[in-house]
Scaffold this motif. Sequence first.
Motif, PDB file in Angstrom:
ATOM      1  N   ARG A  10      -2.544   1.508  11.342  1.00  0.00           N
ATOM      2  CA  ARG A  10      -2.690   3.121  11.712  1.00  0.00           C
ATOM      3  C   ARG A  10      -0.070   3.799  11.761  1.00  0.00           C
ATOM      4  O   ARG A  10      -0.432   4.368  11.035  1.00  0.00           O
ATOM      5  CB  ARG A  10      -2.484   3.282  13.376  1.00  0.00           C
ATOM      6  N   VAL A  11       0.370   2.665  11.863  1.00  0.00           N
ATOM      7  CA  VAL A  11       1.206   2.235  11.436  1.00  0.00           C
ATOM      8  C   VAL A  11       1.797   2.641  10.411  1.00  0.00           C
ATOM      9  O   VAL A  11       2.779   3.693  10.228  1.00  0.00           O
ATOM     10  CB  VAL A  11       2.070   1.681  12.510  1.00  0.00           C
ATOM     11  N   LYS A  12       1.483   1.988   9.675  1.00  0.00           N
ATOM     12  CA  LYS A  12       1.701   2.271   8.519  1.00  0.00           C
ATOM     13  C   LYS A  12       0.903   3.192   7.833  1.00  0.00           C
ATOM     14  O   LYS A  12       1.554   4.191   7.197  1.00  0.00           O
ATOM     15  CB  LYS A  12       0.607   1.005   7.382  1.00  0.00           C
ATOM     16  N   ALA A  13       0.318   3.918   8.657  1.00  0.00           N
ATOM     17  CA  ALA A  13      -0.637   5.288   7.758  1.00  0.00           C
ATOM     18  C   ALA A  13       1.041   7.096   8.141  1.00  0.00           C
ATOM     19  O   ALA A  13       1.066   7.682   7.930  1.00  0.00           O
ATOM     20  CB  ALA A  13      -2.159   5.361   7.913  1.00  0.00           C
ATOM     21  N   TRP A  14       0.659   6.392   9.931  1.00  0.00           N
ATOM     22  CA  TRP A  14       1.847   7.299  10.422  1.00  0.00           C
ATOM     23  C   TRP A  14       3.622   7.087   9.295  1.00  0.00           C
ATOM     24  O   TRP A  14       3.860   7.884   9.258  1.00  0.00           O
ATOM     25  CB  TRP A  14       1.909   6.920  11.515  1.00  0.00           C
ATOM     26  N   ALA A  15       3.387   5.983   9.134  1.00  0.00           N
ATOM     27  CA  ALA A  15       5.116   5.554   8.170  1.00  0.00           C
ATOM     28  C   ALA A  15       4.852   6.707   7.157  1.00  0.00           C
ATOM     29  O   ALA A  15       6.249   6.540   6.384  1.00  0.00           O
ATOM     30  CB  ALA A  15       5.228   4.321   8.188  1.00  0.00           C
ATOM     31  N   ALA A  16       3.631   6.497   6.410  1.00  0.00           N
ATOM     32  CA  ALA A  16       3.358   7.021   5.136  1.00  0.00           C
ATOM     33  C   ALA A  16       3.882   8.195   4.553  1.00  0.00           C
ATOM     34  O   ALA A  16       4.094   9.134   4.280  1.00  0.00           O
ATOM     35  CB  ALA A  16       2.282   6.829   4.464  1.00  0.00           C
ATOM     36  N   LEU A  17       3.677   8.577   6.223  1.00  0.00           N
ATOM     37  CA  LEU A  17       3.969  10.886   6.537  1.00  0.00           C
ATOM     38  C   LEU A  17       5.905  10.914   5.633  1.00  0.00           C
ATOM     39  O   LEU A  17       5.482  11.917   6.103  1.00  0.00           O
ATOM     40  CB  LEU A  17       3.820  11.403   7.921  1.00  0.00           C
ATOM     41  N   LYS A  18       7.052  10.169   5.907  1.00  0.00           N
ATOM     42  CA  LYS A  18       7.813  10.371   5.700  1.00  0.00           C
ATOM     43  C   LYS A  18       7.765  10.559   4.260  1.00  0.00           C
ATOM     44  O   LYS A  18       8.855  11.446   4.208  1.00  0.00           O
ATOM     45  CB  LYS A  18       8.932   9.016   6.016  1.00  0.00           C
ATOM     46  N   GLU A  19       7.133  10.297   3.407  1.00  0.00           N
ATOM     47  CA  GLU A  19       6.649  10.742   2.203  1.00  0.00           C
ATOM     48  C   GLU A  19       6.213  12.010   1.348  1.00  0.00           C
ATOM     49  O   GLU A  19       5.173  12.212   2.378  1.00  0.00           O
ATOM     50  CB  GLU A  19       6.323   9.568   1.244  1.00  0.00           C
ATOM     51  N   ARG A  20       6.468  12.836   0.439  1.00  0.00           N
ATOM     52  CA  ARG A  20       5.816  14.100   0.172  1.00  0.00           C
ATOM     53  C   ARG A  20       4.355  13.450   0.162  1.00  0.00           C
ATOM     54  O   ARG A  20       3.902  14.954  -0.062  1.00  0.00           O
ATOM     55  CB  ARG A  20       6.900  14.727  -0.733  1.00  0.00           C
ATOM     56  N   LYS A  21       4.731  13.104  -1.186  1.00  0.00           N
ATOM     57  CA  LYS A  21       3.193  13.074  -1.375  1.00  0.00           C
ATOM     58  C   LYS A  21       2.185  12.316  -0.971  1.00  0.00           C
ATOM     59  O   LYS A  21       1.080  13.196  -0.481  1.00  0.00           O
ATOM     60  CB  LYS A  21       2.904  11.998  -2.387  1.00  0.00           C
ATOM     61  N   GLU A  22       2.417  11.922   0.902  1.00  0.00           N
ATOM     62  CA  GLU A  22       1.719  11.188   1.358  1.00  0.00           C
ATOM     63  C   GLU A  22       0.794  12.655   2.854  1.00  0.00           C
ATOM     64  O   GLU A  22       0.639  13.030   2.595  1.00  0.00           O
ATOM     65  CB  GLU A  22       1.588  10.795   2.325  1.00  0.00           C
ATOM     66  N   ARG A  23       2.310  13.299   2.695  1.00  0.00           N
ATOM     67  CA  ARG A  23       2.107  15.154   3.071  1.00  0.00           C
ATOM     68  C   ARG A  23       1.045  15.676   3.030  1.00  0.00           C
ATOM     69  O   ARG A  23       0.230  16.310   3.025  1.00  0.00           O
ATOM     70  CB  ARG A  23       3.520  15.314   3.802  1.00  0.00           C
ATOM     71  N   GLU A  24       1.024  16.056   1.618  1.00  0.00           N
ATOM     72  CA  GLU A  24       0.609  16.474   0.629  1.00  0.00           C
ATOM     73  C   GLU A  24      -0.865  16.285   0.587  1.00  0.00           C
ATOM     74  O   GLU A  24      -1.642  16.960   0.722  1.00  0.00           O
ATOM     75  CB  GLU A  24       0.841  16.885  -1.143  1.00  0.00           C
ATOM     76  N   ARG A  25      -1.253  14.963   0.732  1.00  0.00           N
ATOM     77  CA  ARG A  25      -2.969  14.090   0.350  1.00  0.00           C
ATOM     78  C   ARG A  25      -3.397  14.597   1.835  1.00  0.00           C
ATOM     79  O   ARG A  25      -4.015  14.818   1.880  1.00  0.00           O
ATOM     80  CB  ARG A  25      -2.564  12.519   0.481  1.00  0.00           C
ATOM     81  N   THR A  26      -3.087  14.216   2.839  1.00  0.00           N
ATOM     82  CA  THR A  26      -3.461  13.876   3.920  1.00  0.00           C
ATOM     83  C   THR A  26      -3.327  15.923   5.079  1.00  0.00           C
ATOM     84  O   THR A  26      -4.146  16.108   6.029  1.00  0.00           O
ATOM     85  CB  THR A  26      -2.546  12.802   5.155  1.00  0.00           C
ATOM     86  N   GLY A  27      -2.335  16.207   4.798  1.00  0.00           N
ATOM     87  CA  GLY A  27      -2.018  18.051   5.642  1.00  0.00           C
ATOM     88  C   GLY A  27      -1.737  17.130   6.543  1.00  0.00           C
ATOM     89  O   GLY A  27      -1.283  18.057   7.539  1.00  0.00           O
ATOM     90  N   LEU A  28      -0.799  16.340   6.655  1.00  0.00           N
ATOM     91  CA  LEU A  28      -0.126  16.101   8.167  1.00  0.00           C
ATOM     92  C   LEU A  28       1.510  15.664   8.230  1.00  0.00           C
ATOM     93  O   LEU A  28       1.519  15.835   6.855  1.00  0.00           O
ATOM     94  CB  LEU A  28      -0.761  14.486   8.727  1.00  0.00           C
ATOM     95  N   PHE A  29       2.213  15.878   8.766  1.00  0.00           N
ATOM     96  CA  PHE A  29       3.707  15.553   9.472  1.00  0.00           C
ATOM     97  C   PHE A  29       4.272  14.535  10.699  1.00  0.00           C
ATOM     98  O   PHE A  29       3.337  15.166  11.474  1.00  0.00           O
ATOM     99  CB  PHE A  29       4.113  17.101   8.910  1.00  0.00           C
ATOM    100  N   LEU A  30       5.233  14.305  10.255  1.00  0.00           N
ATOM    101  CA  LEU A  30       5.879  13.955  11.201  1.00  0.00           C
ATOM    102  C   LEU A  30       6.941  14.664  12.309  1.00  0.00           C
ATOM    103  O   LEU A  30       7.892  15.435  11.375  1.00  0.00           O
ATOM    104  CB  LEU A  30       6.720  12.097  11.185  1.00  0.00           C
TER     105      LEU A  30
END
Length: 254
Positions: A10-30
């Motif tokens: 879960r920590v890895k998944a939240w950390a990945a939200l620092k990247e644009r492509k992951e925000r666009e993939r998940t629809g989430l942001f930090l």
Amino acid sequence: MEILSPKNPRVKAWAALKERKERERTGLFLVEGRREVERALGAGLEPVALLLGPKAGPEVPPAKAEVVRLGEAALARVSSREHPAQVLGVFRIPKRDLSQVRLPPHPLVLVLLGVEKPGNLGAVLRAADGAGADLVLVAEGVDLYSPQVIRNSTGALFSLPVYPVSQEEAARFLEERGLFLVAATPEGERVYWEEDYRKGVAFLLGTEDEGLPEAWKRRAQARVRIPMRGVADSLNVAVSAALLLYEALRQRSL
């Protein structure tokens, strides 16, 4: 719940939200920082989780979301800051429909074309919030939900009507609303304070490196310049935006 390990999935998944492509993939942001989290909540954004560092204290921003306490190492991995905030939030990116925008009779609109530096975009949004802009269109360029944008806007992003759009969408919207388009460009015929901004106006700003695209300069009904007396040939886009917005505010306050 408490998570100590930076290797936790879960920590890895939240950390990945620092990247644009992951925000666009998940629809989430930090969102990082108590003030910014509280402003996101106050604006009605939907929280998924609240993340608290070991020094966060017992008080938690009121939200219908899972609360997770992170150890120092886990917090450092999730955060984008050198000195991590002790309160962070994971939010869903809001769905916004430009066709539903309702503007006041004499709106103050800002259009940003291709701005690439998140710190600059955040500072522009802070100025737009301070000047009372009715709408900000971010046409391409940097991701609106970058951690640096949120930080530099001090959370003003959440209270402003800000819409990420394509240049085609922006052009169509402005044409349909019949706004007075003002291009900020070094080749402007008039100094920016000489133009009249008391009626509905949309300021057009491009990047510091290349400025506005030629098509947008031609689309504008007025082209204004900011005087430069030194060796520099342009100002930071956030400074330029602030000068234009506050000049419009000054004129409307007379």
